[in-house]
Design a protein around this motif. Structure first.
Motif, mmCIF file in Angstrom:
data_model
loop_
_atom_site.group_PDB
_atom_site.id
_atom_site.type_symbol
_atom_site.label_atom_id
_atom_site.label_comp_id
_atom_site.label_asym_id
_atom_site.label_seq_id
_atom_site.Cartn_x
_atom_site.Cartn_y
_atom_site.Cartn_z
ATOM 1 N N PHE A 46 78.894 93.096 -22.646
ATOM 2 C CA PHE A 46 79.718 94.115 -23.293
ATOM 3 C C PHE A 46 79.356 94.326 -24.758
ATOM 4 C CE2 PHE A 46 82.134 91.919 -19.978
ATOM 5 C CZ PHE A 46 82.242 92.969 -19.083
ATOM 6 N N LYS A 47 78.407 93.538 -25.267
ATOM 7 C CA LYS A 47 77.902 93.629 -26.644
ATOM 8 C C LYS A 47 78.977 93.400 -27.699
ATOM 9 C CE LYS A 47 73.905 94.205 -24.984
ATOM 10 N NZ LYS A 47 73.246 92.954 -24.690
ATOM 11 N N SER A 48 80.066 92.765 -27.295
ATOM 12 C CA SER A 48 81.114 92.331 -28.214
ATOM 13 C C SER A 48 81.964 91.315 -27.456
ATOM 14 C CB SER A 48 81.995 93.502 -28.655
ATOM 15 O OG SER A 48 82.831 93.938 -27.600
ATOM 16 N N THR A 49 82.847 90.646 -28.179
ATOM 17 C CA THR A 49 83.798 89.793 -27.484
ATOM 18 C C THR A 49 84.772 90.683 -26.712
ATOM 19 O OG1 THR A 49 85.210 89.711 -29.445
ATOM 20 C CG2 THR A 49 83.653 87.878 -29.132
ATOM 21 N N ILE A 50 85.419 90.081 -25.714
ATOM 22 C CA ILE A 50 86.409 90.806 -24.925
ATOM 23 C C ILE A 50 87.686 89.975 -24.842
ATOM 24 C CG2 ILE A 50 84.712 92.096 -23.555
ATOM 25 C CD1 ILE A 50 85.292 90.065 -21.247
ATOM 26 N N ALA A 51 88.781 90.658 -24.594
ATOM 27 C CA ALA A 51 90.073 89.981 -24.444
ATOM 28 C C ALA A 51 90.123 89.220 -23.132
ATOM 29 C CB ALA A 51 91.201 91.005 -24.496
#
Length: 152
Positions: A57-62
């Protein structure tokens, strides 16, 4: 926001979308606090550099369970259930996660009343909870939340 004062009022909403919460920002601080509270430090949630370079996702996710845990908070923005001695979060059913929620996303909950049953003075309500992510077509999740109410 709607106000519900009784079993009969609740019953009148069966089959209807009753509302949507305000937008809520899911930021890294909230994700980190949830990781700390649940001891779930999986890198996809808390390691920004690795998530950006290696994650899908190219970022952290919840965390999915963080998003579910926000239901009571978001629900209170949709419905004000009055004249109750007690309200119980009784369960969740048939939840499916359809879309990851990237850090710094805005989310909102939509609630549809699926059923309302009076079980000898205890009112069992099943609410379809659908969590939307701003600028995404697919919801983060859809599932049923079960509440029990003891009206005065």
């Amino acid at each position: 926001m709607i106000t519900i004062n009784s079993f009969d009022e609740y019953s009148s909403f069966v089959g209807k979308i009753i509302g949507t919460s305000d937008w809520h920002l899911v930021d890294q601080e909230q994700i980190n606090k949830f990781a700390e509270a649940t001891l779930d430090y999986q890198w996809i949630h808390v390691d920004k550099q690795k998530a950006e370079s290696e994650g899908p996702f190219k970022s952290t996710i919840a965390h999915g369970y963080l998003l579910i845990s926000l239901i009571p908070y978001l629900w209170k923005q949709i419905a004000d259930v009055r004249n109750v001695k007690m309200e119980i979060n009784y369960g969740i059913e048939n939840f499916k996660f359809g879309q990851a929620v990237p850090v710094n996303s805005l989310i909102k909950l939509q609630a549809t009343i699926k059923s309302v049953n009076n079980l000898k003075g205890t009112v069992k309500v099943i609410v379809e909870a659908k969590l939307f992510i701003k600028d995404y077509a697919k919801p983060a999740y859809v599932g049923d939340v079960v509440f029990l109410y003891h009206f005065i």
